[in-house]
Scaffold this motif. Sequence first.
Motif, PDB file in Angstrom:
ATOM      1  N   TYR A 141     -32.916  14.990 -68.208  1.00 47.13           N
ATOM      2  CA  TYR A 141     -32.924  15.356 -66.769  1.00 47.13           C
ATOM      3  C   TYR A 141     -33.469  13.993 -66.289  1.00 47.13           C
ATOM      4  O   TYR A 141     -34.007  13.318 -66.374  1.00 47.13           O
ATOM      5  N   ASP A 142     -32.737  13.390 -65.141  1.00 45.25           N
ATOM      6  CA  ASP A 142     -33.550  12.800 -64.044  1.00 45.25           C
ATOM      7  C   ASP A 142     -34.686  13.411 -63.775  1.00 45.25           C
ATOM      8  O   ASP A 142     -35.519  14.401 -63.783  1.00 45.25           O
ATOM      9  N   TYR A 143     -35.595  12.005 -63.891  1.00 41.07           N
ATOM     10  CA  TYR A 143     -36.580  12.485 -63.034  1.00 41.07           C
ATOM     11  C   TYR A 143     -37.167  12.472 -61.887  1.00 41.07           C
ATOM     12  O   TYR A 143     -37.109  11.159 -61.336  1.00 41.07           O
ATOM     13  N   TYR A 144     -38.329  12.936 -61.405  1.00 42.92           N
ATOM     14  CA  TYR A 144     -38.427  13.287 -60.107  1.00 42.92           C
ATOM     15  C   TYR A 144     -40.391  13.053 -60.303  1.00 42.92           C
ATOM     16  O   TYR A 144     -40.497  13.984 -59.878  1.00 42.92           O
ATOM     17  N   PRO A 145     -41.014  12.007 -59.891  1.00 44.28           N
ATOM     18  CA  PRO A 145     -42.438  12.062 -59.844  1.00 44.28           C
ATOM     19  C   PRO A 145     -42.857  12.851 -58.852  1.00 44.28           C
ATOM     20  O   PRO A 145     -41.886  12.548 -57.722  1.00 44.28           O
ATOM     21  N   LEU A 146     -43.631  13.293 -59.152  1.00 43.48           N
ATOM     22  CA  LEU A 146     -44.721  14.298 -58.015  1.00 43.48           C
ATOM     23  C   LEU A 146     -43.903  15.800 -57.518  1.00 43.48           C
ATOM     24  O   LEU A 146     -44.572  16.246 -56.595  1.00 43.48           O
ATOM     25  N   ALA A 147     -42.449  15.938 -58.415  1.00 39.99           N
ATOM     26  CA  ALA A 147     -42.020  16.944 -57.988  1.00 39.99           C
ATOM     27  C   ALA A 147     -42.840  18.023 -58.198  1.00 39.99           C
ATOM     28  O   ALA A 147     -43.874  18.254 -59.169  1.00 39.99           O
ATOM     29  N   GLU A 148     -42.877  19.766 -57.707  1.00 43.15           N
ATOM     30  CA  GLU A 148     -43.671  20.698 -57.224  1.00 43.15           C
ATOM     31  C   GLU A 148     -42.431  21.655 -57.627  1.00 43.15           C
ATOM     32  O   GLU A 148     -41.604  21.835 -56.506  1.00 43.15           O
ATOM     33  N   THR A 156     -43.620  33.149 -67.694  1.00 41.91           N
ATOM     34  CA  THR A 156     -43.952  32.560 -67.915  1.00 41.91           C
ATOM     35  C   THR A 156     -45.901  32.798 -67.782  1.00 41.91           C
ATOM     36  O   THR A 156     -46.375  33.546 -67.149  1.00 41.91           O
ATOM     37  N   SER A 157     -46.626  31.728 -68.075  1.00 42.46           N
ATOM     38  CA  SER A 157     -48.254  31.777 -67.777  1.00 42.46           C
ATOM     39  C   SER A 157     -48.935  31.535 -66.640  1.00 42.46           C
ATOM     40  O   SER A 157     -47.925  30.514 -65.811  1.00 42.46           O
ATOM     41  N   SER A 158     -49.777  31.834 -66.339  1.00 42.48           N
ATOM     42  CA  SER A 158     -50.169  31.582 -65.113  1.00 42.48           C
ATOM     43  C   SER A 158     -51.494  30.688 -64.986  1.00 42.48           C
ATOM     44  O   SER A 158     -51.834  29.882 -66.229  1.00 42.48           O
ATOM     45  N   PRO A 172     -37.818  30.487 -58.585  1.00 42.92           N
ATOM     46  CA  PRO A 172     -39.339  29.815 -57.598  1.00 42.92           C
ATOM     47  C   PRO A 172     -39.889  28.577 -58.776  1.00 42.92           C
ATOM     48  O   PRO A 172     -40.176  27.503 -58.043  1.00 42.92           O
ATOM     49  N   THR A 173     -39.787  29.120 -60.151  1.00 44.46           N
ATOM     50  CA  THR A 173     -39.995  28.120 -60.745  1.00 44.46           C
ATOM     51  C   THR A 173     -39.514  26.744 -61.072  1.00 44.46           C
ATOM     52  O   THR A 173     -39.260  26.611 -61.326  1.00 44.46           O
ATOM     53  N   LYS A 174     -37.892  27.218 -60.711  1.00 48.95           N
ATOM     54  CA  LYS A 174     -36.782  26.042 -60.202  1.00 48.95           C
ATOM     55  C   LYS A 174     -36.026  25.234 -60.076  1.00 48.95           C
ATOM     56  O   LYS A 174     -34.931  25.052 -59.982  1.00 48.95           O
ATOM     57  N   ILE A 175     -36.966  25.851 -59.106  1.00 48.41           N
ATOM     58  CA  ILE A 175     -36.510  25.225 -57.427  1.00 48.41           C
ATOM     59  C   ILE A 175     -37.554  23.903 -57.376  1.00 48.41           C
ATOM     60  O   ILE A 175     -39.084  24.446 -57.308  1.00 48.41           O
ATOM     61  N   LEU A 176     -37.103  22.198 -57.340  1.00 45.83           N
ATOM     62  CA  LEU A 176     -38.127  21.637 -57.544  1.00 45.83           C
ATOM     63  C   LEU A 176     -37.990  20.940 -55.972  1.00 45.83           C
ATOM     64  O   LEU A 176     -37.070  21.038 -55.487  1.00 45.83           O
ATOM     65  N   ILE A 177     -39.388  20.602 -55.176  1.00 48.48           N
ATOM     66  CA  ILE A 177     -39.531  19.989 -54.032  1.00 48.48           C
ATOM     67  C   ILE A 177     -39.613  18.573 -54.563  1.00 48.48           C
ATOM     68  O   ILE A 177     -40.635  18.275 -55.259  1.00 48.48           O
TER      69      ILE A 177
HETATM   70  N1  LIG Z   1     -36.151  16.737 -63.461  1.00 48.30           N
HETATM   71  C1  LIG Z   1     -37.865  17.075 -62.874  1.00 48.30           C
HETATM   72  N2  LIG Z   1     -38.490  15.895 -62.542  1.00 48.30           N
HETATM   73  C2  LIG Z   1     -40.124  16.320 -62.612  1.00 48.30           C
HETATM   74  N3  LIG Z   1     -40.829  17.029 -62.977  1.00 48.30           N
HETATM   75  C3  LIG Z   1     -40.536  17.957 -62.981  1.00 48.30           C
HETATM   76  C4  LIG Z   1     -38.569  17.559 -63.656  1.00 48.30           C
HETATM   77  N4  LIG Z   1     -37.799  19.280 -64.125  1.00 48.30           N
HETATM   78  C5  LIG Z   1     -39.355  19.736 -64.270  1.00 48.30           C
HETATM   79  N5  LIG Z   1     -40.266  19.109 -63.707  1.00 48.30           N
HETATM   80  C6  LIG Z   1     -42.012  19.635 -63.915  1.00 48.30           C
HETATM   81  O1  LIG Z   1     -42.201  19.941 -64.972  1.00 48.30           O
HETATM   82  C7  LIG Z   1     -42.911  21.180 -64.900  1.00 48.30           C
HETATM   83  C8  LIG Z   1     -42.821  22.125 -65.728  1.00 48.30           C
HETATM   84  O2  LIG Z   1     -41.647  22.442 -65.735  1.00 48.30           O
HETATM   85  P1  LIG Z   1     -40.888  24.195 -65.979  1.00 48.30           P
HETATM   86  O3  LIG Z   1     -39.816  25.077 -65.638  1.00 48.30           O
HETATM   87  O4  LIG Z   1     -41.577  25.022 -67.231  1.00 48.30           O
HETATM   88  O5  LIG Z   1     -41.991  24.782 -63.914  1.00 48.30           O
HETATM   89  P2  LIG Z   1     -43.061  25.738 -64.761  1.00 48.30           P
HETATM   90  O6  LIG Z   1     -43.452  26.173 -62.847  1.00 48.30           O
HETATM   91  O7  LIG Z   1     -44.121  24.898 -65.460  1.00 48.30           O
HETATM   92  O8  LIG Z   1     -42.778  26.982 -64.942  1.00 48.30           O
HETATM   93  P3  LIG Z   1     -42.969  27.838 -66.382  1.00 48.30           P
HETATM   94  O9  LIG Z   1     -44.622  28.440 -65.479  1.00 48.30           O
HETATM   95  O10 LIG Z   1     -42.175  29.128 -65.897  1.00 48.30           O
HETATM   96  O11 LIG Z   1     -43.479  26.960 -67.237  1.00 48.30           O
HETATM   97  C9  LIG Z   1     -43.203  21.715 -63.355  1.00 48.30           C
HETATM   98  O12 LIG Z   1     -44.623  20.948 -62.919  1.00 48.30           O
HETATM   99  C10 LIG Z   1     -42.171  20.744 -62.129  1.00 48.30           C
HETATM  100  O13 LIG Z   1     -42.871  20.296 -61.265  1.00 48.30           O
END
Ligand SMILES: Nc1ncnc2c1ncn2[C@@H]1O[C@H](COP(=O)(O)OP(=O)(O)OP(=O)(O)O)[C@@H](O)[C@H]1O
Length: 570
Positions: free
Chosen positions: A200-207, A248-250, A295-300
């Motif tokens: 996938y495209d990478y988004y630095p600091l995505a949360e 998921t792990s907390s 909520p873990t699959k929607i990135l800000i």
């Molecule tokens: N395309 C992306 N670009 C940059 N960071 C990403 C991208 N996709 C995911 N991430 C980051 O990777 C990390 C792991 O992603 P993931 O989807 O496994 O989330 P997670 O919160 O760790 O969920 P889980 O606990 O279910 O594994 C997250 O911090 C997320 O922000």
Amino acid sequence: MDGLLPSSTTTTNGNTKVINSFFPNPVTTTNRDYHINTSSLSQTPADYFVGVLDHQSTATSPQQIQIDNSNSTFFIADSIRDELTRRMAKIQEMSSETINIEIPSKVDVFIDLIQIDQISGASSFTFNGMISTVYRATNSETGQLFCLRRFHSFQPNTANTKLLMGTIESWKRIQHPNIIPLRQVFTTKSFGDSSVIFVYDYYPLAETIMSSYFSNQLNTIGNNSGGGGGGNHSTTTTTTMTMNGYSTSSRPYSQQQQNTRKYLPEQTIWNYIIQISSALRTIHQSNLAFRSLDPTKILITSGGGGGGVNGTHSNINRGRDARVKLSFCGVTDILTLDSIHSSANNHRAFIQHLQQEDLILFGRFCLSIATNSLTAFTTSALQRDNNHHNHNNNIQEYIDTIPRNYSNDLRNLILYLITFKTNSTSKPRSIDDIMPMIGARFYMQLDYFYLRYDYLYDELAKEVDNGRLLRLLSKLGTINERPEHQLDPTWSETGDRYMLKLFRDYLFHQCDETGKPWLDLGHIISNLNKFDIGSPEKICLISRDAQNVIIVSFEELKRCFETAINDLMQ
Ligand SMILES: Nc1ncnc2c1ncn2[C@@H]1O[C@H](COP(=O)(O)OP(=O)(O)OP(=O)(O)O)[C@@H](O)[C@H]1O
């Protein structure tokens, strides 16, 4: 230009004076004049080394026009610079701490793999029994950064390769501002097992929305299935929860402390609704279903800090300019390939069913952010599957809390999405149905983004100017004092290029009357601008030993400069 403090200016009788900005004790500019005119020519050569600042109001460069009393008119706003600087730092992060012998040096064309968010120190995510790990990596052929999501120990389903390829292609075709595009899917043995990699495209600091809003609630899931409201912290650090079929792990307790926010502003929730519904609309129109809305699959990806339309921080606007994107696209389809159906009719019905599920998940997601309760998402997810009646009762409790903080419109929209219709004869709902419910809020959010867009454009213009000056300086630095050209007459101390060397001294190495270095960013910028446009204005250049004095126009200097750089580039 970062690191150089800008000059401030005053305007008197149409003349703009740039006041030394660069150092704490600026030389007074009042009596300085760098314009070469008859009176200035009567000065001694040494006078020209004294600070020289005085812009005519008929300034010929945009940079001069921009100058005013505020630093912000000179450089990009702090809030934007901070965010971009943090992003750059993240991109350049090649920390030795993350060197991990389990990570291969090359996977397909990807190198420099760094695991993202190693929060619990282990791979945190499982899907269909497969562990998933997310990496940032560089494409060795293009230098671009990508996000690799690896599923360990993958057994490819070779039964229907055509369908698999078709599904991958369908997801790769999806381009939308709220969807992180899937670029490539491949299998690899580079990790010592048979892994499948989603690029996938990478988004630095995505949360993730999860870590942004709910990380303080993760440990309470399972213990707390009551009505809305944030849970208490638990000091347990390794709880595992199940959500929407994924485990998921907390996060460790320290990380849970970060986000103890109460209720989000309503406009922020509408902002999320508008963006996510738009993404779902595109996915559904392509005859696909997202299937992973949680909520873990929607990135800000930006703006989560609440910079506001004009960069001013305010709680009211918190998250209002946040950009959200769906990650994980295509994974469920490709890993399960459960959309194999013999007839086209079955396939359509199956996709339609999954799209209805998307809407319900979207409703649950909205409910959880509107009640500030992750439990509103997870409880409803679990209970819907087990018992419709209980599900509706518990959901009702959450829904009843919405009007305490938000409008009825929001409540009705969530209710519409979340209501699970078992009646197979009822018309399937569509994501388009919620457009009238959002109503005029579309315009409000659009207006807000347009204002932000205009603001960012203005800020960008400043950096375009700074970028132009940086390129100019880079070329000048490339020309000056090249050792390999010392014996070449055109490059020597007596040739054309000599003037460029003196010009460099004129820009950067001036001293005041007492011989102290005199530094002024305004002087540098205004002269570089005149140099760039080839102004006919003349300046006096003096050699370091004060034996040579040359009166030359910027126009002439520019001609020397262009000849020199063309020679170098040939
Ligand atoms: N395309 C992306 N670009 C940059 N960071 C990403 C991208 N996709 C995911 N991430 C980051 O990777 C990390 C792991 O992603 P993931 O989807 O496994 O989330 P997670 O919160 O760790 O969920 P889980 O606990 O279910 O594994 C997250 O911090 C997320 O922000």
